[in-house]
Design a protein around this motif. Sequence first.
Motif, PDB file in Angstrom:
ATOM      1  N   ILE A  55      -0.663   1.717 -12.061  1.00  0.00           N
ATOM      2  CA  ILE A  55      -1.565   0.902 -11.256  1.00  0.00           C
ATOM      3  C   ILE A  55      -2.760   1.752 -10.824  1.00  0.00           C
ATOM      4  N   ARG A  59       2.488   4.701  -7.613  1.00  0.00           N
ATOM      5  CA  ARG A  59       1.372   4.146  -8.379  1.00  0.00           C
ATOM      6  C   ARG A  59       1.346   4.605  -9.837  1.00  0.00           C
ATOM      7  N   LYS A  60       1.454   5.898 -10.046  1.00  0.00           N
ATOM      8  CA  LYS A  60       1.352   6.441 -11.402  1.00  0.00           C
ATOM      9  C   LYS A  60       2.500   5.974 -12.284  1.00  0.00           C
ATOM     10  N   GLU A  98      -4.983  -2.428  -4.842  1.00  0.00           N
ATOM     11  CA  GLU A  98      -4.510  -3.268  -3.737  1.00  0.00           C
ATOM     12  C   GLU A  98      -5.638  -3.786  -2.849  1.00  0.00           C
ATOM     13  N   GLU A 133      -6.039   3.312  -9.000  1.00  0.00           N
ATOM     14  CA  GLU A 133      -6.348   3.639  -7.609  1.00  0.00           C
ATOM     15  C   GLU A 133      -7.180   2.517  -6.991  1.00  0.00           C
ATOM     16  N   LEU A 187       2.615   1.741  -3.436  1.00  0.00           N
ATOM     17  CA  LEU A 187       1.716   2.240  -4.469  1.00  0.00           C
ATOM     18  C   LEU A 187       1.295   3.678  -4.201  1.00  0.00           C
ATOM     19  N   ASN A 188       1.182   4.049  -2.943  1.00  0.00           N
ATOM     20  CA  ASN A 188       0.866   5.448  -2.627  1.00  0.00           C
ATOM     21  C   ASN A 188       1.934   6.395  -3.171  1.00  0.00           C
ATOM     22  N   ASN A 229       0.823  -1.205   0.000  1.00  0.00           N
ATOM     23  CA  ASN A 229       0.000   0.000   0.000  1.00  0.00           C
ATOM     24  C   ASN A 229       0.866   1.268   0.000  1.00  0.00           C
TER      25      ASN A 229
END
Length: 547
Positions: free
Chosen positions: A206, A201-202, A211, A208, A197-198, A194
């Motif tokens: 991936i 992510r971009k 996960e 929003e 990806l925070n 998490n």
Amino acid sequence: MILTPLQNKILEQKGFDLENKAELEKFLFPNWDRDLLDTKKIKDIDKSIKRIKKAIDENEKIIIYADYDCDGIPGAVILNDFFEKINYKNFSVYIPHRHNEGYGLNKNAIQKFIEAEVSLLITVDVGITNLEEIKFAEENGINVIVTDHHLPILDDKAKQILPKAFSIINTKQIGDKSEEKFLCGASTAWKLVNAFLNKYRKEFGIGEGWEKWLLDMVGIATIADLVPLKNENRLLAKYGLAVLKKTRRPGLLRILSNAKVNQKKINEDDIAFALAPRINAASRMAEPIHAFYALLQNEEAVNYANELEKYNSARKQESKDAETIIDYEKFSEEKIILIGDEKWTPGIIGLVASRVCETVKKTTFVWGVGEDENILKGSVRAGEDGYNVVEIMTSCQYLFENFGGHEMAGGFAIHKNNLGKFQEFLREYKIERKENQEIEEKKNLEFIDIEIKDVNRKLFDQIKIFAPFGMQNEKIIFKIKLKENDFVQSKRFGKNLEHLEISINGIRGIEFFVSEERENKLLAQKEFLINLEWDNFRGDIVMRFVK
């Protein structure tokens, strides 16, 4: 928020302040956007995700090293799915053999990683107590990111001794500022994903919230590993169950089918009594990696799911054979139980420990014999006596080859020559019982008086809002007193008639694995303590008798 008088009474029994509406809302109606905690407060989380990003950018060889139980294996699946999602290929999963390698990191495995030119090792549900093994890895060019939820080793002044890893993600370590201190291993690994990806992510394209689809694994592990089901754990368990009802994992769907679990109505009991035993059976009876393969998102997983069913059947038979030689009467004089047998394999000792602990309500250590007949493998479960099993083992760590775990459960290895010394230590062991602990235990014994005519769908609908039930959110206990005209019937059921059904005015009550003595005691009672469940197969309410 309008609650019934019964619901308010239950909340008060559970220790809630009825005037604190925010706290009640958070408990009864967990909300993802509101209640998911910020990963930034987890110590070393930013350092860890930057190291993973560096490994990805430089195509480093990564090893995911996970425990072999129903916490570590789902955690390994989470990291596996994450790396596959970002299309990173240079990684592999390693799950140690329960019998041959034992719990935690081991130097033989690390030596193989060194030879394979691994440069980053990420643990799942293990590592916090592996001081020497992590030192060995780091000295030989392997950075170790520990993700674990077990208690660190303490020195003689109760100060934490942490491994010298590259980074440690464990909310129980000193200096961690996150509010949730009781995550399981898989949810700790999920927090790592998490956080990554925070931040990135971009860059990896991936979407929003992707996960969230990994929460099926988090839900299984959170419930199976017996962490407290309150605060953020309750959020993760509840959303995990929601994802389980939609999951498309072929192997997981086959496990549910084999266990005769209705996916659309899956609950915490299905995880505890159907899913978890099958996942754990792989490490107990064969290769733990088979359970990992069974949970992956490919069609081959179905074959491994079918293998788990075979392992589980073999496990049940071996456990049944072990229980026939247990003499429960001799436990009455023991404060803490220590039992074992040279015929018991490491694959069943955890099951035996759980069964004995559930029966006698005392902390129970069980040992068996693995490949090395001189080194006994053990498992421990905490009873209702207030003991912290890691504190017990830490207090006599000089007797063990190795040990680990958390407050309620753990594992150990001990030389057979130290077994007698360990028995004497347990007989002399003392702790100071805290006043609030005694109050909490008394609170757990509270029940609500009802009549048998009150047992219906309306009553069940009032209590299901409190699910999922588990540690520190126990099922509601009702007390039913028989009236003179109540009609009671009983019958045995099961392949070997080992289970008992008692119906009161047509309302079924059941208990599994009932001895003749227990049956006679139940039938002589004029009042019963019960939990209420919904029988999805029959479509009606069922009472479960509380011992």
